[in-house]
Design an enzyme around this catalytic site. Structure first.
Site, PDB file in Angstrom:
ATOM      1  CB  SER A  16      -1.103   0.193   1.389  1.00 57.48           C
ATOM      2  OG  SER A  16      -0.139   0.652   2.214  1.00 57.48           O
ATOM      3  CD  GLU A  69       5.079  -3.786  -8.260  1.00 57.03           C
ATOM      4  OE1 GLU A  69       4.723  -4.884  -8.158  1.00 57.03           O
ATOM      5  OE2 GLU A  69       6.317  -4.314  -8.289  1.00 57.03           O
ATOM      6  CB  ALA A 127       3.167   0.387   3.664  1.00 51.35           C
TER       7      ALA A 127
END
Length: 474
Positions: free
Chosen positions: A208, A230, A211
């Site tokens: 996410s 990513e 995060a």
């Protein structure tokens, strides 16, 4: 001892149970990886290639059990899980090619010597995997990292530990007696925190945007750690014209609802002209979404989508949808539970948010927000009105509009007349803004798994004195 469990989201049945690694176990794994690094990095590239090819062979022999494990643990249909395993197998050849092309050795002659470009591994890489593609996405970090000569400590998502354990078995078979080169540790947040705080040289993360923001902050004072993120996206799909509305609707439905909306590249926002075409397309999308088959991974005939990863994920998505409706969003197709199924099952939703101020958030579920705009300038503005920048798409037969969209749309993956989720493993994959940190994965993973070393060298010191001739005092 802390116990970790995963469950089939379609039935609630237990899939996997095991011990979660505590801080001491994480430290021990990192120490083993550190000790294994010099020997692994010193191997000729051909030897590391042979290992990853044995890993590919291990996947080949296990591909059906692996697909069933992924399907059962994530809830995705078996056809999609089989495709994921095929991508894992295909990643090996692509990574070998990328390593040679992007992180190989190059020499060029210069006066009095040679210029030589080499690449060196960073050291110990921590890989944190996601739940939506628990095999394919971490695999895309692990294979190039090991090829480059790094050692890897991998923590799967706490939602999909069984898939991680199955991958570890394949690596164990491929590596043989090389302890510490690849290790899989299981656990939830505390385990991940211990790994990230440990003595690592790189963090390769798929997950996410929240995060990712957290990792950016905590690694601000650790510039020695390579960080490859990513992340997700609030991805736009501009549907401007099409000869066949039904074909365009099929692209929209595949973009927004495949994997039950649990792909980072799914279209979250549909931008259409405020015209008869726009109205007809939205109606066709809603009708087609209502015909999507939903079911458990092992049902016959196979469904197109399964449940969300958990009941909690469904509850969270429902709260986001309710908040949009409270802001004034018009429900075209509701976000509903599926009768007779677990609470993780939901139906695709379509909401009209034209003219509303809505949060720039990724709803990781089959939820599509429609905005109607007066012209293509407004469509581009709406597409770029996001802090994310992962994927975007244009539905149009107009080459001039495509040229402009390609030039002005800010995203790392930009597709035309194909789903926003379409991506080739032979190309980079990643985004900008809150969608990543300009280190795309897929074919470009080789770039962050090794650093370049530029050398100017000669076999001896001859000729250096001549460079000073006539310039020194007697």
């Amino acid at each position: 001892m802390s116990v970790l469990r995963s469950f089939d989201p379609a039935t609630g049945d237990l899939v996997w149970e095991g011990e979660a690694a505590g801080a001491d176990a994480v430290s021990a794994a990192l120490l083993r990886a550190r000790r294994a690094f010099p020997g692994w990095a010193a191997l000729p590239l051909e030897a590391r290639v042979a290992v990853v090819e044995r890993y590919r062979a291990a996947l080949e022999t296990r591909k059906e059990p692996m697909a069933q494990m992924i399907a059962r643990e994530t809830g995705k249909p078996l056809w999609e899980a089989r495709g994921e395993v095929a991508s894992m197998i295909g990643k090996v050849g692509l990574s070998i090619a990328a390593q040679a092309e992007r992180a190989g050795e190059k020499r060029s002659d210069m006066p009095f010597g040679q210029a030589v470009l080499r690449h060196r591994p960073h050291g110990v890489m921590a890989v944190l995997g996601p739940f939506n593609f628990p095999g394919h996405l971490p695999n895309g970090h692990i294979v190039p990292a090991l090829l480059a000569g790094n050692t890897v400590v991998f923590k799967p998502s706490e939602m999909t530990p069984a898939t991680g354990a199955a991958m570890a078995e394949c690596w164990e078979e491929a590596l043989g007696d090389r302890p510490g080169v690849f290790q899989c540790i299981q656990g939830a947040r505390a385990t991940g925190e211990a790994l990230v705080a440990g003595a690592i040289d790189g963090l390769l993360f798929t997950g996410s945007a929240g995060a990712g923001t957290h990792f950016r902050r905590i690694f601000a004072d650790r510039p020695d750690v390579i960080l490859a993120l990513e992340l997700g996206g609030n991805n736009p799909l501009v549907a401007w014209d099409a000869a066949e509305v039904e074909e365009a609707a099929a692209v929209v439905v595949q973009s927004a609802f495949i994997t039950t909306g649990q792909r980072c590249s799914c279209a979250r926002r549909l931008i259409v002209p405020d015209s008869a075409f726009g109205t007809a397309l939205v109606e066709a999308v809603a009708a087609l979404a209502g015909r999507v088959t939903i079911g458990a991974w092992d049902e016959t005939p196979e469904p197109w989508i399964g449940p969300l990863i958990s009941e909690a994920a469904a509850d969270g998505a429902r709260a986001r949808v309710d908040a949009l409706v409270a802001r004034g969003a018009r429900t075209i197709k509701p976000f509903s539970a599926v009768e007779g199924r677990s609470a993780a099952f939901v139906t695709p939703a379509v909401l009209d948010v034209t003219g509303l101020f809505v949060p720039d958030e990724e709803i990781f579920a089959p939820v599509l927000q429609v905005s109607r705009v007066p012209d293509f300038d407004a469509a581009l503005d709406a597409a770029n009105n996001t802090r994310f920048g992962l994927s975007a798409g244009l539905l149009s037969a107009d080459d001039a509009l495509w040229d402009r969209f390609l030039r002005e749309c800010r995203a790392g993956v930009v597709n035309r007349n194909r789903p926003t989720t379409g991506a080739a493993g032979s190309m980079p994959f990643g985004g900008l803004g809150e969608s990543g940190n300009h280190r795309p994965s897929a074919y470009y993973a080789a770039d962050y798994c090794a650093y370049p070393v530029a050398s100017f060298e000669a076999p001896d010191a001859a000729g250096n004195g001549a460079a000073l001739a006539g310039k020194l005092r007697p």
